[in-house]
Enzyme design. Sequence first.
Site, PDB file in Angstrom:
ATOM      1  CG  ASN A   1       4.677 -10.268   2.569  1.00 58.90           C
ATOM      2  OD1 ASN A   1       3.574  -9.749   2.351  1.00 58.90           O
ATOM      3  ND2 ASN A   1       5.807  -9.595   2.552  1.00 58.90           N
TER       4      ASN A   1
ATOM      5  CG  HIS B   1      -2.542 -13.121   5.727  1.00 55.03           C
ATOM      6  ND1 HIS B   1      -2.482 -11.920   5.070  1.00 55.03           N
ATOM      7  CD2 HIS B   1      -3.362 -12.920   6.788  1.00 55.03           C
ATOM      8  CE1 HIS B   1      -3.240 -11.028   5.699  1.00 55.03           C
ATOM      9  NE2 HIS B   1      -3.773 -11.606   6.751  1.00 55.03           N
TER      10      HIS B   1
ATOM     11  CB  THR C   1       0.782  -3.619   4.656  1.00 60.07           C
ATOM     12  OG1 THR C   1      -0.625  -3.915   4.734  1.00 60.07           O
ATOM     13  CG2 THR C   1       1.205  -2.881   5.911  1.00 60.07           C
ATOM     14  CB  SER C   2      -2.831  -1.288   0.941  1.00 59.55           C
ATOM     15  OG  SER C   2      -3.494  -2.530   1.105  1.00 59.55           O
TER      16      SER C   2
HETATM   17  P1  OAD Z   1      -1.322  -4.625  -0.909  1.00 57.35           P
HETATM   18  O1  OAD Z   1      -1.067  -5.027  -2.323  1.00 57.35           O
HETATM   19  O2  OAD Z   1      -2.708  -4.314  -0.506  1.00 57.35           O
HETATM   20  O3  OAD Z   1      -0.433  -3.351  -0.552  1.00 57.35           O
HETATM   21  C1  OAD Z   1       0.913  -3.284  -0.922  1.00 57.35           C
HETATM   22  C2  OAD Z   1       1.524  -2.011  -0.374  1.00 57.35           C
HETATM   23  O4  OAD Z   1       2.911  -2.036  -0.695  1.00 57.35           O
HETATM   24  C3  OAD Z   1       0.933  -0.718  -0.971  1.00 57.35           C
HETATM   25  O5  OAD Z   1       0.673   0.211   0.062  1.00 57.35           O
HETATM   26  C4  OAD Z   1       2.068  -0.224  -1.898  1.00 57.35           C
HETATM   27  O6  OAD Z   1       2.120   1.203  -2.004  1.00 57.35           O
HETATM   28  C5  OAD Z   1       3.291  -0.746  -1.155  1.00 57.35           C
HETATM   29  N1  OAD Z   1       4.507  -0.886  -1.985  1.00 57.35           N
HETATM   30  C6  OAD Z   1       4.606  -1.073  -3.322  1.00 57.35           C
HETATM   31  N2  OAD Z   1       5.897  -1.159  -3.689  1.00 57.35           N
HETATM   32  C7  OAD Z   1       6.639  -1.029  -2.554  1.00 57.35           C
HETATM   33  C8  OAD Z   1       8.051  -1.022  -2.254  1.00 57.35           C
HETATM   34  N3  OAD Z   1       8.957  -1.173  -3.215  1.00 57.35           N
HETATM   35  N4  OAD Z   1       8.434  -0.867  -0.973  1.00 57.35           N
HETATM   36  C9  OAD Z   1       7.511  -0.697   0.021  1.00 57.35           C
HETATM   37  N5  OAD Z   1       6.182  -0.685  -0.197  1.00 57.35           N
HETATM   38  C10 OAD Z   1       5.751  -0.853  -1.468  1.00 57.35           C
HETATM   39  O7  OAD Z   1      -0.688  -5.799   0.003  1.00 57.35           O
HETATM   40  P2  OAD Z   1      -0.934  -6.138   1.543  1.00 57.35           P
HETATM   41  O8  OAD Z   1      -1.287  -4.935   2.324  1.00 57.35           O
HETATM   42  O9  OAD Z   1       0.211  -6.959   1.989  1.00 57.35           O
HETATM   43  O10 OAD Z   1      -3.812 -11.864   1.838  1.00 57.35           O
HETATM   44  O11 OAD Z   1      -2.197  -7.077   1.444  1.00 57.35           O
HETATM   45  C11 OAD Z   1      -2.682  -7.702   2.585  1.00 57.35           C
HETATM   46  C12 OAD Z   1      -3.258  -9.052   2.267  1.00 57.35           C
HETATM   47  O12 OAD Z   1      -4.192  -8.944   1.210  1.00 57.35           O
HETATM   48  C13 OAD Z   1      -2.260 -10.047   1.751  1.00 57.35           C
HETATM   49  O13 OAD Z   1      -1.571 -10.708   2.789  1.00 57.35           O
HETATM   50  C14 OAD Z   1      -3.078 -10.996   0.960  1.00 57.35           C
HETATM   51  C15 OAD Z   1      -3.965  -9.997   0.251  1.00 57.35           C
HETATM   52  O14 OAD Z   1      -5.183 -10.414  -0.151  1.00 57.35           O
HETATM   53  C16 OAD Z   1      -4.123 -13.115   1.457  1.00 57.35           C
HETATM   54  O15 OAD Z   1      -3.806 -13.606   0.410  1.00 57.35           O
HETATM   55  C17 OAD Z   1      -4.912 -13.871   2.474  1.00 57.35           C
END
Ligand code: OAD
Length: 234
Positions: free
Chosen positions: A87, A104, A176-177
């Site tokens: 984040n 990031h 995180t996905s």
């Molecule tokens: P994603 O949007 O890909 O994934 C978010 C995750 O959070 C999913 O698995 C959801 O199910 C979960 N989620 C949703 N609500 C939640 C809650 N209340 N509690 C816990 N989990 C929940 O986001 P990231 O995996 O962080 O990079 O994405 C990785 C990177 O892709 C980011 O850092 C960003 C993006 O592009 C850059 O901007 C360089």
Amino acid sequence: MKKLVVLTGAGMSAESGIRTFRDADGLWEEYPVEQVATPEGYAANPQLVLDFYNQRRRQLLEVKPNRGHEILAELEQYFQVTILTQNVDNLHERAGSSQVIHLHGELTKVTSSRDPNDPACIRELKPEEYEVKIGDLAADGSQLRPYIVWFGEPVPMISMAARYAQEADIFLIIGTSMNVYPAAGLLRYVPFQVPVYLIDPKEVPIGSGRPVQFLRKGASAGMEELKKMWVGSL
Ligand code: OAD
């Protein structure tokens, strides 16, 4: 003290009101990722990209850490906690976590467009400077840009993060996905005998066949449960 290493993603901040990227109403649906999160997008339309991050920065002033962030900070009384976060918000720090590694980048910082990883050009913005404009210059005279790692750019903090993952006594993944590398690959550095927990309301495919304790909950509820389990038994 045992070393608790935590990998967090956008879901960590969802309950604070910050949208995730890949969920149904995710940010990347409204703003095409190649336009706002790649060096090519920035070269094509710097104004659009500066505006996108100005908006994200403004939002930081309106949101606050949720119970999940707070519990991670409270756990420093019981564990040596290191947070490896994807984040770019500052909610872990604002909740009181003392060791946060941003994989990031950070919304509150800006850097040089010419050499984004030049330490002499990276600086923290005061809230009154959150609106970065065309013509605002870095120390090397180039246009100021967000201190964000865009797709296709190197991830300078990854080797330090991998060392923490290798040394973990407990590894925890939250929200995180696991789609974006190299961050998603950090799990592979965690020794096999180390317990791994994962908090996410949705199923997250892990691969690698290693045992993972899933808590299918939001970040706050999941952290409440883990705190009860870990601290209750100490
Ligand atoms: P994603 O949007 O890909 O994934 C978010 C995750 O959070 C999913 O698995 C959801 O199910 C979960 N989620 C949703 N609500 C939640 C809650 N209340 N509690 C816990 N989990 C929940 O986001 P990231 O995996 O962080 O990079 O994405 C990785 C990177 O892709 C980011 O850092 C960003 C993006 O592009 C850059 O901007 C360089």
